[in-house]
Design a protein around this motif. Structure first.
Motif, PDB file in Angstrom:
ATOM      1  N   TRP A   1       4.635  11.107   9.623  1.00 23.58           N
ATOM      2  CA  TRP A   1       5.149  11.874   8.474  1.00 23.58           C
ATOM      3  C   TRP A   1       4.026  12.487   7.630  1.00 23.58           C
ATOM      4  CZ3 TRP A   1       9.520   8.536   6.162  1.00 23.58           C
ATOM      5  CH2 TRP A   1      10.569   8.200   7.029  1.00 23.58           C
ATOM      6  N   GLU A   2       2.777  11.801   7.227  1.00 19.38           N
ATOM      7  CA  GLU A   2       1.876  12.410   6.721  1.00 19.38           C
ATOM      8  C   GLU A   2       1.005  13.285   7.366  1.00 19.38           C
ATOM      9  OE1 GLU A   2       1.383  11.634   3.432  1.00 19.38           O
ATOM     10  OE2 GLU A   2       3.240  10.447   3.236  1.00 19.38           O
TER      11      GLU A   2
ATOM     12  N   LEU B   1       2.763   1.304   9.153  1.00 21.73           N
ATOM     13  CA  LEU B   1       3.872   2.040   9.540  1.00 21.73           C
ATOM     14  C   LEU B   1       3.463   3.361  10.072  1.00 21.73           C
ATOM     15  CD1 LEU B   1       6.476   1.907   6.858  1.00 21.73           C
ATOM     16  CD2 LEU B   1       6.445   0.819   8.996  1.00 21.73           C
ATOM     17  N   VAL B   2       3.208   3.498  11.485  1.00 21.71           N
ATOM     18  CA  VAL B   2       2.714   4.398  12.398  1.00 21.71           C
ATOM     19  C   VAL B   2       3.934   5.469  12.418  1.00 21.71           C
ATOM     20  CG1 VAL B   2       1.927   5.322  14.516  1.00 21.71           C
ATOM     21  CG2 VAL B   2       1.144   2.994  13.557  1.00 21.71           C
TER      22      VAL B   2
ATOM     23  N   ILE C   1       0.866  -1.265  -0.118  1.00 13.95           N
ATOM     24  CA  ILE C   1       0.096   0.037  -0.006  1.00 13.95           C
ATOM     25  C   ILE C   1       0.722   1.162  -0.144  1.00 13.95           C
ATOM     26  CG2 ILE C   1      -1.731   1.413   1.263  1.00 13.95           C
ATOM     27  CD1 ILE C   1      -2.584  -1.365   2.615  1.00 13.95           C
ATOM     28  N   GLU C   2       0.505   2.190  -0.914  1.00 12.57           N
ATOM     29  CA  GLU C   2       1.596   3.134  -0.957  1.00 12.57           C
ATOM     30  C   GLU C   2       0.709   4.516  -0.716  1.00 12.57           C
ATOM     31  OE1 GLU C   2       3.482   3.060  -4.584  1.00 12.57           O
ATOM     32  OE2 GLU C   2       1.696   4.020  -5.895  1.00 12.57           O
ATOM     33  N   VAL C   3       1.393   5.638  -0.329  1.00 14.27           N
ATOM     34  CA  VAL C   3       0.954   7.063  -0.677  1.00 14.27           C
ATOM     35  C   VAL C   3       2.200   7.872  -1.316  1.00 14.27           C
ATOM     36  CG1 VAL C   3       0.373   9.033   0.861  1.00 14.27           C
ATOM     37  CG2 VAL C   3      -0.251   6.762   1.698  1.00 14.27           C
ATOM     38  N   ASN C   4       1.392   8.410  -2.388  1.00 10.92           N
ATOM     39  CA  ASN C   4       2.193   9.088  -3.334  1.00 10.92           C
ATOM     40  C   ASN C   4       3.444   8.489  -3.548  1.00 10.92           C
ATOM     41  OD1 ASN C   4       0.585  11.346  -3.345  1.00 10.92           O
ATOM     42  ND2 ASN C   4       1.466  12.147  -1.411  1.00 10.92           N
TER      43      ASN C   4
ATOM     44  N   ARG D   1      11.394   6.150  -0.431  1.00  9.48           N
ATOM     45  CA  ARG D   1      10.753   4.751  -0.745  1.00  9.48           C
ATOM     46  C   ARG D   1       9.436   4.482   0.435  1.00  9.48           C
ATOM     47  NH1 ARG D   1      15.209   3.965  -3.290  1.00  9.48           N
ATOM     48  NH2 ARG D   1      15.183   3.001  -5.193  1.00  9.48           N
ATOM     49  N   VAL D   2       9.655   5.107   1.448  1.00  3.92           N
ATOM     50  CA  VAL D   2       8.743   4.675   2.492  1.00  3.92           C
ATOM     51  C   VAL D   2       8.392   5.801   3.545  1.00  3.92           C
ATOM     52  CG1 VAL D   2       8.732   3.410   4.808  1.00  3.92           C
ATOM     53  CG2 VAL D   2      10.361   2.522   2.978  1.00  3.92           C
ATOM     54  N   THR D   3       6.838   5.712   3.850  1.00 12.78           N
ATOM     55  CA  THR D   3       6.398   6.893   4.613  1.00 12.78           C
ATOM     56  C   THR D   3       5.700   6.079   5.884  1.00 12.78           C
ATOM     57  OG1 THR D   3       4.935   8.985   4.640  1.00 12.78           O
ATOM     58  CG2 THR D   3       4.099   6.977   3.376  1.00 12.78           C
TER      59      THR D   3
END
Length: 523
Positions: free
Chosen positions: A201-202, A165-166, A139-142, A195-197
């Motif tokens: 961070w979001e 990932l919190v 699952i990805e965000v941007n 590559r990761v979030t």
């Protein structure tokens, strides 16, 4: 509406969580009555943090055991496949354990991955985060991964799980896992962060656990169109769990899949293209001759931003045959039509070709460690023969030597260059000290004009990458061996070195250099 059991099993150690996975799956698979058959949605957390290898992986190859033990990080193996992960105390896992025969459950694994990923996507939407599914199982965000999924089957039951990932500690992950980023410097940790979030961070803050729990429950009930009731372990599950806790804390389980280290290892290659540097860290399985996974990085610009991540996914578990890799890369570029300034599909093919060429070194008696320290120019290893010269860098001479910046050597034994001179002369090679970059260009051009076939030499990896195109332009075939110690590139003193004014001392890798020269002298 159908009702499923909901289990929030709280915070547990690695072996306890894995024992629960196994117990719940076995109980569902072996259920003989409807009362025993519990389709379940479970939430789980880990404390202390845990470095978890996939079921088919080797602990020794995937996890840095000494670092984990020194930092109170549990080490264990999941019952599901996939790669090694660091599950820290901030992360939240969710699992679905159910019958494979339910009408709405997809029969194809890829479709099941996508369906289960929607649980996390809806949960993230509740926080105002737009996420999407990235095949095969992320699952990805941007374009940045925020959750991964995986699963396993047993009889007529399945267990599929996801991690959210919190928060994310990139530095600890790099130190705990043997992912193909071992050569990244501290300043390059940003390459991983690209590559990761994570939720923190979001959102700019860390949500409370109960808030995340409700979001995941909302995602699950909407995707599976069921309601949930909080429940407990059945008597059968408790019995299985008591036995499983002992099994999954044992070294026999944790180290059960010991692969020969020569079956899987990292290959590094790089290319300086017109649009920037392309680096490839490739984890390969020699036994199956497949790419386990790849990480492509560099200082180029790619649009859309996710292009490289999608290319990496396309090459996961791919054959190592370079012709098929080339076909896959070309097909990817044809389908996606990405805009990568100054870089074409051929540049990516070249960097993969460089990596796969290194496999031939194993057949020539070099070790796994050796292959990443040998570089070729203007030809492959097997086609570079009959060299008559050995080029050596002045920076490996003793700092106090009055011949440090001259093409000469007394062979006094005070530095590795003198020993290399002796080695070369015994094998009828002419040793030459390269005193600056201009001298290197002049020497290579002169040797080619005189009809020399090839050269052997030593330089650091950074120099090789930076000047690879220069070597190719001159066109004299060569084999280079990496050097030891801190280089001018590490110290950010490249300009000094190119002018022949670098004052620190490096060391030649005499053992590998001698191995190369002896092998080539016998061909």
């Amino acid at each position: 509406m159908e009702s499923w059991r909901f289990l929030d099993t709280g915070v547990k150690r690695a072996h306890e969580n894995i024992a629960l996975d196994d117990s719940l799956l076995k109980a569902r698979s072996e259920a003989e009555s409807k009362a025993e058959a519990k389709d379940t949605f479970r939430l789980l957390r880990y404390s202390p943090p845990a470095a978890l290898a996939g079921f088919h992986q080797s602990i020794e190859l995937e996890i840095r055991e000494s670092f984990c033990r020194e930092n109170n990080i549990d080490i264990n193996r999941r019952i599901t496949g996939g790669g090694a992960i660091l599950f820290d105390e901030s992360q939240i896992g969710w699992e679905i354990i159910a019958s494979r025969n339910l009408e709405f459950i997809p029969k194809k694994v890829d479709a099941l991955y996508e369906m289960i990923s929607k649980v996390g996507i809806i949960a993230l939407k509740n926080f105002g985060i737009k996420a999407c599914f990235r095949p095969r199982n992320d699952i990805e965000v941007n374009g940045r991964k925020i959750s991964g999924t995986g699963g396993t089957l047993e009889g007529d039951a399945f267990l599929f799980q996801g991690t959210l990932l919190v928060d994310f500690d990139a530095e600890t992950m790099l130190k705990a896992l043997r992912i193909p980023t071992e050569k990244l410097k501290d300043k390059e940790i940003d390459s991983i962060k690209d590559r990761v979030t994570c939720l923190k961070w979001e959102l700019g803050y860390t949500p409370e656990y109960d808030e995340i729990k409700e979001a995941l429950l909302d995602g699950f009930t909407k995707v599976f169109k069921v309601q949930v009731e909080e429940g407990e372990l059945t008597g059968i599950e408790k019995k299985l769990y008591r036995k499983a806790v002992r099994e999954f804390s044992s070294e026999e389980w944790i180290y059960t899949t010991r692969r020969n280290p020569e079956n899987r290892f990292n290959i590094y290659s790089a290319k300086k293209a017109e649009g920037g540097l392309i680096r490839l860290n490739l984890v390969v399985d020699i036994k199956s001759m497949k790419i386990h996974f790849a990480i492509i990085s560099g200082d180029f610009f790619a649009f859309p931003k996710r292009t490289i991540f999608d290319l990496e996914a396309r090459l996961k578990d791919h054959t190592l045959e370079i012709k098929q890799i080339e076909e896959t890369i070309n097909k990817f570029f044809d389908e996606y039509n990405p805009d990568i300034l100054g870089i074409e599909a051929k540049d990516f093919v070249d960097v993969f070709s460089k990596a796969t060429e290194k496999l031939s070194l194993l057949e020539n008696g070099f070790t796994l460690e050796d292959v990443n320290r040998i570089y070729t120019v203007a030809g492959s290893y097997d086609k570079i023969n009959n060299a008559e010269v050995l080029l050596l860098p002045y920076c490996s001479k003793a700092k106090e030597c009055d011949l440090r910046y001259k093409n000469d050597c007394r062979k006094c034994g005070k530095c590795s260059v003198g020993k290399a001179y002796e080695m070369a002369e015994k094998l009828n090679l002419e040793p030459i000290t390269i005193v600056n970059y201009e001298h290197l260009e002049e020497t290579l051009s002169s040797l080619k004009k005189k009809g020399y076939n090839a050269f052997y030499g030593s330089c650091c990896e950074s120099f090789y990458i930076k000047h690879y195109n220069d070597f190719e332009r001159i066109g004299l075939k060569g084999i280079l061996v990496d050097i030891e110690n801190t280089t001018c590139y590490d110290l950010d003193r490249v300009n000094e070195a190119h002018k022949g004014k670098f004052k620190e001392q490096t060391e030649l890798n005499l053992k590998l250099l001698e191995k190369l020269l002896l092998k080539k002298s016998k061909e």
